[in-house]
Design a protein around this motif. Structure first.
Motif, PDB file in Angstrom:
ATOM      1  N   PRO A  33       0.831  -1.213   0.000  1.00 40.54           N
ATOM      2  CA  PRO A  33       0.000   0.000   0.000  1.00 40.54           C
ATOM      3  C   PRO A  33       0.860   1.255   0.000  1.00 40.54           C
ATOM      4  N   SER A  38      -3.437   6.185  -1.258  1.00 42.29           N
ATOM      5  CA  SER A  38      -4.658   5.917  -0.498  1.00 42.29           C
ATOM      6  C   SER A  38      -5.282   7.215   0.007  1.00 42.29           C
ATOM      7  N   VAL A  82     -13.216   3.380   1.607  1.00 36.83           N
ATOM      8  CA  VAL A  82     -11.917   3.867   2.064  1.00 36.83           C
ATOM      9  C   VAL A  82     -11.663   3.387   3.493  1.00 36.83           C
ATOM     10  N   ASP A  85     -10.716  -0.273   3.601  1.00 37.43           N
ATOM     11  CA  ASP A  85      -9.284  -0.526   3.406  1.00 37.43           C
ATOM     12  C   ASP A  85      -8.506  -0.265   4.702  1.00 37.43           C
ATOM     13  N   PHE A  91      -4.778   0.239   3.657  1.00 38.77           N
ATOM     14  CA  PHE A  91      -4.739   1.672   3.348  1.00 38.77           C
ATOM     15  C   PHE A  91      -3.295   2.177   3.419  1.00 38.77           C
ATOM     16  N   SER A  92      -2.604   1.775   4.462  1.00 39.64           N
ATOM     17  CA  SER A  92      -1.196   2.150   4.627  1.00 39.64           C
ATOM     18  C   SER A  92      -0.533   1.155   5.565  1.00 39.64           C
ATOM     19  N   HIS A 278     -14.471   2.448  -5.800  1.00 37.82           N
ATOM     20  CA  HIS A 278     -13.125   1.903  -5.591  1.00 37.82           C
ATOM     21  C   HIS A 278     -13.040   0.396  -5.836  1.00 37.82           C
ATOM     22  N   PRO A 293      -4.331  -3.339  -1.545  1.00 40.42           N
ATOM     23  CA  PRO A 293      -5.115  -2.097  -1.653  1.00 40.42           C
ATOM     24  C   PRO A 293      -6.100  -2.173  -2.821  1.00 40.42           C
TER      25      PRO A 293
END
Length: 347
Positions: A33, A38, A82, A85, A91-92, A278, A293
């Motif tokens: 990710p 993101s 979002v 994720d 997401f990260s 998404h 992701p």
């Protein structure tokens, strides 16, 4: 003459490929990710939501509000994805950033981020398992026949608006609330995360009530409640169709294992809405590797199709046709056996 043969259960069925085989087919970068990318989707969604509010306030006309409700509800759904994720850690790589953006994405649409994240984790760990799955799993025929009318009505005929009820009461046959830290959904060490998310939702609800007293509840109805209703409808339609299809198998006991269960889902094509929400309809690869992701799911899906072969499920038919067919035909599974399929009561 008495037979000495002992009846044995059928041997456990294994797939002709392993989880490692599937992973090797996916390019390595799909598992990485990028926080900046993101975040760009998060801020894009927030920007579109703000723009739609501005346009609706400028036009302020009865003919435009139904259009606004649908468009804004769709963007609420995109914002949920979002946060979805974030809940998966895709997401990260930073937990604090995932939790922050997860709350900023879910609190405005009254979703308790940690409560939902934990139950959704249970769903992913048990997908396709009749006994332990968490959401949109089939009930057995015996349970169906014994359901009181109101539970049957909610489960099978309110599928477009049932999500808030799920947050408070979970699915048929299960107990607990996504808002209460002592729910059987959660472990003791998860208590403060659940409380934090519940408090955030309570503050959002208090804000909406205060806004109603200040601006009028008609204002809240037009600018929040109706978009929220369309968001709930999107969420229920998409999650229902991820896991409800007459030819998707379900398993019991030792016949289930993670990869088999993860393949008991189906990719759907939402047309022009695919990039808006998404690519959440690209669901098979997501269930196998939830750390991918959303912006790499299509690439990962194309990579694994040759490995999965006939075990990969997708549908290109119109969404509302699929919804109507599954609504009419998917009610329960047999009380016994494994690798079972949805059935419907005789009409």
């Amino acid at each position: 003459m008495t037979s000495n043969l002992i009846s044995r259960p059928p041997a456990r069925e294994f797939l002709p490929f392993t989880l490692q085989d599937v992973r090797r087919a996916i390019p390595a970068h799909c598992f990485q990710p990028k926080a900046w990318r993101s975040l760009s989707y998060f801020f894009l969604d927030i920007g579109i939501i703000a723009l739609l509010y501005w346009v609706a306030a400028q036009i302020d006309s009865a003919w435009f509000f139904p259009i606004f409700w649908f468009m804004q509800g769709t963007m609420f759904w995109a914002l949920f994805v979002v946060g979805h994720d974030c809940g998966h850690g895709s997401f990260s790589r930073y937990r604090w950033l995932n939790n922050l953006i997860g709350h900023l994405s879910h609190t405005p649409i009254l979703v308790p981020y940690h409560g939902w994240r934990i139950s959704h984790r249970t769903h992913h760990a048990n997908t396709g398992n009749i006994e332990t799955d968490e959401s949109w799993y089939p009930v057995t025929e015996g349970y169906y026949n014994g359901m009181p009318w109101y539970e049957r009505f909610a489960r099978f005929h309110l599928i477009l608006v049932v999500y808030p009820l799920y947050l408070f009461r979970r699915s048929p046959g299960k107990q607990g609330s996504h808002f209460l830290p002592d729910s059987p959904l959660f472990k003791p060490h998860e208590k403060w995360g659940v409380i934090t998310s519940t408090v955030c939702c309570a503050l959002m609800l208090a804000f909406l009530i205060g806004l109603g007293f200040y601006q009028g509840f008609g204002f809240v109805f037009n600018y929040y409640f109706m978009p929220y209703l369309f968001f709930v409808m999107w969420l229920d339609v998409v999650t229902f169709l991820h896991h409800t299809e007459a030819d998707i198998p379900w398993y019991r006991g030792k016949d289930w294992y993670f990869l088999k269960g993860a393949l008991s889902t189906i990719d759907r094509d939402y047309g022009i809405f695919n990039p808006i929400h998404h690519d959440i309809g690209t669901h098979v690869a997501h269930h196998i590797f939830l750390g991918i992701p959303h912006y790499y799911l299509r690439e990962a899906t194309e990579a694994i199709k040759p490995v999965l072969g006939e075990y990969y499920h997708e549908s290109k038919e119109p969404i509302f046709k699929s919804l109507w067919r599954s609504y009419r035909s998917c009610y329960f599974v047999p009380d016994k056996g494994s690798k079972v399929y949805y059935q419907s009561p005789q009409r």
